[in-house]
Design a protein around this motif. Structure first.
Motif, PDB file in Angstrom:
ATOM      1  N   GLU A 247       0.831  -1.203   0.000  1.00  0.00           N
ATOM      2  CA  GLU A 247       0.000   0.000   0.000  1.00  0.00           C
ATOM      3  C   GLU A 247       0.869   1.258   0.000  1.00  0.00           C
ATOM      4  OE1 GLU A 247      -2.776  -0.165   3.243  1.00  0.00           O
ATOM      5  OE2 GLU A 247      -3.473  -2.177   2.718  1.00  0.00           O
ATOM      6  N   ASN A 248       2.146   1.096  -0.310  1.00  0.00           N
ATOM      7  CA  ASN A 248       3.103   2.201  -0.368  1.00  0.00           C
ATOM      8  C   ASN A 248       3.342   2.862   0.988  1.00  0.00           C
ATOM      9  OD1 ASN A 248       3.551   1.937  -3.172  1.00  0.00           O
ATOM     10  ND2 ASN A 248       1.698   3.114  -3.605  1.00  0.00           N
ATOM     11  N   VAL A 249       3.207   2.074   2.044  1.00  0.00           N
ATOM     12  CA  VAL A 249       3.589   2.532   3.385  1.00  0.00           C
ATOM     13  C   VAL A 249       4.630   1.550   3.919  1.00  0.00           C
ATOM     14  CG1 VAL A 249       2.854   3.026   5.732  1.00  0.00           C
ATOM     15  CG2 VAL A 249       1.336   3.576   3.817  1.00  0.00           C
ATOM     16  N   HIS A 250       5.827   2.061   4.156  1.00  0.00           N
ATOM     17  CA  HIS A 250       6.937   1.252   4.631  1.00  0.00           C
ATOM     18  C   HIS A 250       7.240   1.661   6.078  1.00  0.00           C
ATOM     19  CE1 HIS A 250       8.068   0.007   0.443  1.00  0.00           C
ATOM     20  NE2 HIS A 250       7.342   1.090   0.199  1.00  0.00           N
ATOM     21  N   ALA A 251       7.565   0.690   6.917  1.00  0.00           N
ATOM     22  CA  ALA A 251       7.873   0.974   8.320  1.00  0.00           C
ATOM     23  C   ALA A 251       9.143   0.232   8.714  1.00  0.00           C
ATOM     24  CB  ALA A 251       6.718   0.559   9.226  1.00  0.00           C
ATOM     25  N   LEU A 252      10.060   0.974   9.337  1.00  0.00           N
ATOM     26  CA  LEU A 252      11.334   0.414   9.781  1.00  0.00           C
ATOM     27  C   LEU A 252      11.572   0.827  11.226  1.00  0.00           C
ATOM     28  CD1 LEU A 252      14.021  -1.068   9.097  1.00  0.00           C
ATOM     29  CD2 LEU A 252      14.939   1.179   8.472  1.00  0.00           C
ATOM     30  N   GLN A 253      11.811  -0.138  12.081  1.00  0.00           N
ATOM     31  CA  GLN A 253      12.132   0.135  13.478  1.00  0.00           C
ATOM     32  C   GLN A 253      13.643   0.274  13.633  1.00  0.00           C
ATOM     33  OE1 GLN A 253      10.132  -2.013  16.890  1.00  0.00           O
ATOM     34  NE2 GLN A 253      12.161  -2.904  17.087  1.00  0.00           N
ATOM     35  N   ILE A 254      14.056   1.316  14.336  1.00  0.00           N
ATOM     36  CA  ILE A 254      15.469   1.537  14.634  1.00  0.00           C
ATOM     37  C   ILE A 254      15.662   1.491  16.139  1.00  0.00           C
ATOM     38  CG2 ILE A 254      17.388   3.164  14.555  1.00  0.00           C
ATOM     39  CD1 ILE A 254      16.391   4.205  11.940  1.00  0.00           C
ATOM     40  N   GLU A 255      16.537   0.609  16.595  1.00  0.00           N
ATOM     41  CA  GLU A 255      16.911   0.513  18.006  1.00  0.00           C
ATOM     42  C   GLU A 255      18.356   0.964  18.142  1.00  0.00           C
ATOM     43  OE1 GLU A 255      15.157  -0.703  20.667  1.00  0.00           O
ATOM     44  OE2 GLU A 255      13.469  -1.821  19.792  1.00  0.00           O
ATOM     45  N   ILE A 256      18.589   1.967  19.008  1.00  0.00           N
ATOM     46  CA  ILE A 256      19.940   2.440  19.277  1.00  0.00           C
ATOM     47  C   ILE A 256      20.338   2.036  20.689  1.00  0.00           C
ATOM     48  CG2 ILE A 256      18.994   4.716  19.896  1.00  0.00           C
ATOM     49  CD1 ILE A 256      21.711   5.919  19.150  1.00  0.00           C
ATOM     50  N   SER A 257      21.563   1.571  20.854  1.00  0.00           N
ATOM     51  CA  SER A 257      22.050   1.173  22.172  1.00  0.00           C
ATOM     52  C   SER A 257      22.159   2.385  23.087  1.00  0.00           C
ATOM     53  CB  SER A 257      23.419   0.508  22.035  1.00  0.00           C
ATOM     54  OG  SER A 257      23.978   0.281  23.310  1.00  0.00           O
ATOM     55  N   ARG A 258      21.575   2.273  24.258  1.00  0.00           N
ATOM     56  CA  ARG A 258      21.609   3.391  25.210  1.00  0.00           C
ATOM     57  C   ARG A 258      23.024   3.663  25.701  1.00  0.00           C
ATOM     58  NH1 ARG A 258      16.593   0.676  28.235  1.00  0.00           N
ATOM     59  NH2 ARG A 258      15.059   1.034  26.578  1.00  0.00           N
ATOM     60  N   GLY A 259      23.867   2.645  25.656  1.00  0.00           N
ATOM     61  CA  GLY A 259      25.242   2.853  26.071  1.00  0.00           C
ATOM     62  C   GLY A 259      25.989   3.858  25.216  1.00  0.00           C
ATOM     63  N   LEU A 260      25.466   4.130  24.029  1.00  0.00           N
ATOM     64  CA  LEU A 260      26.109   5.083  23.129  1.00  0.00           C
ATOM     65  C   LEU A 260      25.876   6.537  23.539  1.00  0.00           C
ATOM     66  CD1 LEU A 260      25.222   3.565  19.632  1.00  0.00           C
ATOM     67  CD2 LEU A 260      27.457   3.519  20.769  1.00  0.00           C
ATOM     68  N   TYR A 261      24.816   6.797  24.306  1.00  0.00           N
ATOM     69  CA  TYR A 261      24.449   8.204  24.484  1.00  0.00           C
ATOM     70  C   TYR A 261      23.989   8.585  25.887  1.00  0.00           C
ATOM     71  CZ  TYR A 261      19.475   6.891  24.265  1.00  0.00           C
ATOM     72  OH  TYR A 261      18.244   6.347  24.516  1.00  0.00           O
ATOM     73  N   MET A 262      23.856   7.616  26.811  1.00  0.00           N
ATOM     74  CA  MET A 262      23.319   7.970  28.119  1.00  0.00           C
ATOM     75  C   MET A 262      23.903   7.100  29.218  1.00  0.00           C
ATOM     76  SD  MET A 262      19.444   6.340  28.087  1.00  0.00           S
ATOM     77  CE  MET A 262      19.223   6.475  29.871  1.00  0.00           C
ATOM     78  N   ASP A 263      23.733   7.575  30.447  1.00  0.00           N
ATOM     79  CA  ASP A 263      24.036   6.810  31.648  1.00  0.00           C
ATOM     80  C   ASP A 263      22.767   6.048  31.996  1.00  0.00           C
ATOM     81  OD1 ASP A 263      24.213   5.991  34.370  1.00  0.00           O
ATOM     82  OD2 ASP A 263      25.711   7.545  34.777  1.00  0.00           O
ATOM     83  N   GLU A 264      22.775   4.734  31.788  1.00  0.00           N
ATOM     84  CA  GLU A 264      21.565   3.949  31.991  1.00  0.00           C
ATOM     85  C   GLU A 264      21.155   3.875  33.461  1.00  0.00           C
ATOM     86  OE1 GLU A 264      20.768   0.433  29.359  1.00  0.00           O
ATOM     87  OE2 GLU A 264      22.947   0.529  29.131  1.00  0.00           O
ATOM     88  N   ALA A 265      22.107   3.861  34.369  1.00  0.00           N
ATOM     89  CA  ALA A 265      21.779   3.752  35.791  1.00  0.00           C
ATOM     90  C   ALA A 265      21.098   5.013  36.302  1.00  0.00           C
ATOM     91  CB  ALA A 265      23.038   3.459  36.602  1.00  0.00           C
ATOM     92  N   ARG A 266      21.596   6.166  35.895  1.00  0.00           N
ATOM     93  CA  ARG A 266      21.054   7.436  36.379  1.00  0.00           C
ATOM     94  C   ARG A 266      19.966   7.997  35.463  1.00  0.00           C
ATOM     95  NH1 ARG A 266      26.312  10.921  38.502  1.00  0.00           N
ATOM     96  NH2 ARG A 266      27.074   9.379  40.005  1.00  0.00           N
ATOM     97  N   ILE A 267      19.849   7.424  34.278  1.00  0.00           N
ATOM     98  CA  ILE A 267      18.935   7.939  33.240  1.00  0.00           C
ATOM     99  C   ILE A 267      19.231   9.414  32.996  1.00  0.00           C
ATOM    100  CG2 ILE A 267      16.565   8.033  32.401  1.00  0.00           C
ATOM    101  CD1 ILE A 267      15.821   5.827  34.246  1.00  0.00           C
ATOM    102  N   GLU A 268      20.463   9.645  32.557  1.00  0.00           N
ATOM    103  CA  GLU A 268      20.929  10.989  32.224  1.00  0.00           C
ATOM    104  C   GLU A 268      21.644  10.947  30.884  1.00  0.00           C
ATOM    105  OE1 GLU A 268      23.539  12.074  35.375  1.00  0.00           O
ATOM    106  OE2 GLU A 268      21.935  12.405  36.839  1.00  0.00           O
ATOM    107  N   ARG A 269      21.592  12.050  30.164  1.00  0.00           N
ATOM    108  CA  ARG A 269      22.345  12.149  28.915  1.00  0.00           C
ATOM    109  C   ARG A 269      23.836  12.026  29.214  1.00  0.00           C
ATOM    110  NH1 ARG A 269      18.687  15.698  29.730  1.00  0.00           N
ATOM    111  NH2 ARG A 269      16.880  15.998  28.354  1.00  0.00           N
ATOM    112  N   GLY A 270      24.532  11.290  28.365  1.00  0.00           N
ATOM    113  CA  GLY A 270      25.954  11.103  28.557  1.00  0.00           C
ATOM    114  C   GLY A 270      26.774  12.133  27.799  1.00  0.00           C
ATOM    115  N   PRO A 271      28.090  12.123  27.971  1.00  0.00           N
ATOM    116  CA  PRO A 271      28.960  13.114  27.331  1.00  0.00           C
ATOM    117  C   PRO A 271      28.983  13.007  25.808  1.00  0.00           C
ATOM    118  CG  PRO A 271      30.248  11.407  28.419  1.00  0.00           C
ATOM    119  CD  PRO A 271      28.831  11.209  28.855  1.00  0.00           C
TER     120      PRO A 271
END
Length: 297
Positions: A247-271
């Motif tokens: 039907e000309n509708v395409h869907a793609l899920q993207i999962e990014i590792s949280r270790g790349l961008y945040m502190d998972e324990a504190r739930i804060e943006r990383g450096p």
């Protein structure tokens, strides 16, 4: 029966909007970006009913994913984000995937009580957070689930459906990028292969043209990231329900590792948060530049 045909109570007035929609000045690409799990507006009544503190409840968030993809409107594509948290109501589920053990009422016969997601405690109204801890002190009334579906789940999907319809009407096709994050260990494959930075889910080439998935994979590997397809995340309800290439509708899920961008324990943006956002802006640019041609093939 299609899940969209299942019963919905009449809509009620909504206070704080359950969605945040950022549109470009002019939509110039047949692409829609959406973040269903980055919401962090926790209703006080929900927090009061929970046995976990707010930090514990936030373990289920795809924290800051809406910010990582915030450059989409600057590239001519809309960005839709849920403002409500996944632990409260999960828009990446059918509307009525409910665990009967969570409720003081007998659930209607049309409720899906047997899905694998319900069994895992992660239905539309989750029993546990992503770390496995129970959310609630006691049982809920079914009326509470009805209200959450009516006032939160449904508006998110109404907005997403409208965006896709508008985009397809304007361009003849639409590509939905369903934006998620995964724990740093979440990219480990089912056979134990080392974790990767990104997992792309197209339900094994059924929800999105392979050439589009290949474009995203190449763009990310060119940026130096490790990428895998459909393992361990092949796409959730949104990807599978909206992705209809015929039907000309395409869907793609993207999962990014949280270790790349945040502190998972504190739930804060990383450096490295700003650098990751710049890289995703580069990916967004590739998609908005090339998706139109790829979808028309």
């Amino acid at each position: 029966m299609d899940v969209m045909d299942l019963p919905f109570p009449p809509a009620a007035p909504i206070g704080t909007s359950p969605v945040a929609l950022t549109r470009p000045t002019r939509q110039s690409a047949p692409v829609v970006f959406a973040s269903p799990h980055s919401g962090r507006d926790y209703p006080p009544s929900f927090v009061a009913a929970a046995r976990l503190d707010t930090l514990g409840l936030r373990r289920s968030e795809d924290s800051f994913v809406d910010e990582l993809f915030a450059d989409a409107p600057a590239h001519g594509a809309p960005l839709l984000a849920a403002t409500f948290p996944r632990a409260f109501c999960d828009p990446n589920r059918e509307p009525w995937e409910l665990d009967p053990g969570m409720f003081e009422d007998v659930l209607p016969a049309w409720v899906n009580t047997t899905s694998a997601r319900v069994g895992a405690g992660l239905g539309t109204i989750a029993r546990i957070v992503a770390s496995g801890e129970s959310i609630y002190r006691g049982k809920l009334a079914f009326a509470e689930a009805e209200q959450r579906v009516r006032e939160f789940w449904q508006p998110y999907h109404d907005s997403l459906t409208a965006l896709i319809a508008e985009t397809r009407a304007r361009f003849g096709a639409c590509l939905l990028i369903d934006c998620h994050s995964m724990p740093a260990h979440g990219g480990i494959s089912r056979n134990g292969t080392a974790a990767v930075d990104f997992v792309l889910g197209d339900a094994f080439a059924t929800t999105c043209a392979p050439r589009v998935t290949r474009l995203v994979e190449t763009a990310l590997t060119d940026l130096g990231y490790s990428v895998r397809r459909n393992d361990p995340y092949a796409g959730g309800f949104i990807t599978r329900d909206y992705g209809r290439p015929h039907e000309n509708v395409h869907a793609l899920q993207i999962e990014i590792s949280r270790g790349l961008y945040m502190d998972e324990a504190r739930i804060e943006r990383g450096p490295r948060f700003a650098a990751r956002r710049r890289d995703l802006a580069s990916l967004i640019g590739v998609l908005t530049d090339q998706a139109g041609g790829l979808l028309k093939l």
